[in-house]
Design a protein around this motif. Sequence first.
Motif, PDB file in Angstrom:
ATOM      1  N   TYR A 137     -12.746  -3.582   2.933  1.00  0.00           N
ATOM      2  CA  TYR A 137     -12.652  -2.722   4.295  1.00  0.00           C
ATOM      3  C   TYR A 137     -11.785  -3.321   5.405  1.00  0.00           C
ATOM      4  O   TYR A 137     -12.103  -4.481   5.907  1.00  0.00           O
ATOM      5  CB  TYR A 137     -13.891  -2.214   4.679  1.00  0.00           C
ATOM      6  CG  TYR A 137     -13.844  -1.182   5.795  1.00  0.00           C
ATOM      7  CD1 TYR A 137     -13.521   0.072   5.505  1.00  0.00           C
ATOM      8  CD2 TYR A 137     -14.028  -1.572   7.287  1.00  0.00           C
ATOM      9  CE1 TYR A 137     -13.378   1.273   6.430  1.00  0.00           C
ATOM     10  CE2 TYR A 137     -13.891  -0.508   8.134  1.00  0.00           C
ATOM     11  CZ  TYR A 137     -13.601   0.714   7.741  1.00  0.00           C
ATOM     12  OH  TYR A 137     -13.528   1.618   8.766  1.00  0.00           O
ATOM     13  N   LEU A 196     -13.762   3.002   0.853  1.00  0.00           N
ATOM     14  CA  LEU A 196     -12.950   3.774   0.953  1.00  0.00           C
ATOM     15  C   LEU A 196     -11.873   4.210   0.223  1.00  0.00           C
ATOM     16  O   LEU A 196     -11.201   3.248  -0.496  1.00  0.00           O
ATOM     17  CB  LEU A 196     -12.297   3.421   2.664  1.00  0.00           C
ATOM     18  CG  LEU A 196     -11.308   4.551   3.162  1.00  0.00           C
ATOM     19  CD1 LEU A 196     -12.092   5.759   3.739  1.00  0.00           C
ATOM     20  CD2 LEU A 196     -10.534   3.859   4.356  1.00  0.00           C
ATOM     21  N   VAL A 209     -15.372   8.530   0.356  1.00  0.00           N
ATOM     22  CA  VAL A 209     -16.284   7.323  -0.074  1.00  0.00           C
ATOM     23  C   VAL A 209     -16.788   7.180  -1.400  1.00  0.00           C
ATOM     24  O   VAL A 209     -17.479   8.108  -1.834  1.00  0.00           O
ATOM     25  CB  VAL A 209     -17.298   7.004   0.888  1.00  0.00           C
ATOM     26  CG1 VAL A 209     -18.269   5.835   0.649  1.00  0.00           C
ATOM     27  CG2 VAL A 209     -16.578   7.135   2.631  1.00  0.00           C
TER      28      VAL A 209
END
Length: 380
Positions: free
Chosen positions: A287, A268, A263
Amino acid sequence: MMIREKRRLDEASTEILDLPTSIMMDILLRQPIQTVFSCRNVCQSWKNIVSDPYFTRMCTGKLHMANFALSISRENIASLWKLCKFGLCVKKKKEIALPLSTKGQLFILGSCNGLVCLRHKFFDNIDDLYLWNPALGENILLPRSKNEKRILKSAYGYGLSQYTGHYKVLRIVHKSYLYRPNKTEGEVITIGIDNKWRDIGSAPFPLHENFCKVTLNGALHWIIDDFRKPDFIYSFNIDKENVQIIAPPRDLVDRRPWMSLAVFDNILCILDNSRDSELEIWLMKEYGVAESWNKYLRMEKAQVQYQSLLLPANIWRDKELYVIKFYQFVYALNPNQRKFFEVEVLENKSRFLRNTVSDSVAAYNVSLLSPKDVMGTNLS
């Protein structure tokens, strides 16, 4: 006359220990967590305030970026490390006594609010799990799962619910059968609530056994070991307790033995270290949206001239991700500045680098939260 004046002054003077508990609590809450921790040893009244469950919960809310790393070596020696010299080296602060026996191998599954989840792995595929506060020296043994038959191997993840504040452990087991295909299945336990393992159905086994140190949007993430499946990233929603697929980038070549998740800046990302002299970083800008994957950069890494697995260890400083190359070195990665450099490790270098189980390192913050308070009345 002088005696009366002195008596009047003595009656009017107030020491800090005379302050009401509510005011003293407010003063202590404004102090750094390390200062609060030291106040436990001043007097009994301060120790009672600092140990109060309400106070510890309020202190826990002050914890943000982790400023320490906790490691456990192959000899089961726990050490606390801190970044120094503007991020150019890692220095060992001290060794910490472990609450367990030295038989078997200890692994750090993760750390949330200063509470560390430990896996005590034995040689007969039976594990004990502990919730441990290294600062307080307190720990509790979690209930064992009753699902122990036909297990070839097992993997664990540890996380905190964003909405309820409950601590949960995810377990994925790989089972073998005589006349039918092997299968993997998952179960979860909520510490201090029901204290029973609950089945969550099918869940793919991770590529690395201690896999869930990548937490984002209330979910644990991992890369699976089933090379037949092209979608190799999965997540576990800690609140909903369901397993979902995270579609990887379409243009990314599947070289998962040299890939890891991380992260970075609350996004991500995939670290692809399959090339000899270049590191490729992919970011998922939105995301859960497969189309939002973007090859963020490809940067040279002169220090690492061959393929290796980079395991994210901690974010000690803003915009810099610290990673450990499998069993060997510590590196700092700054994508914004396109920097990738080795970090010097001071004091007993061989123990941290070559004798530390590489996935047994986690971010850590000093906390006053007691594992016994988390377990509550269900403590056995």
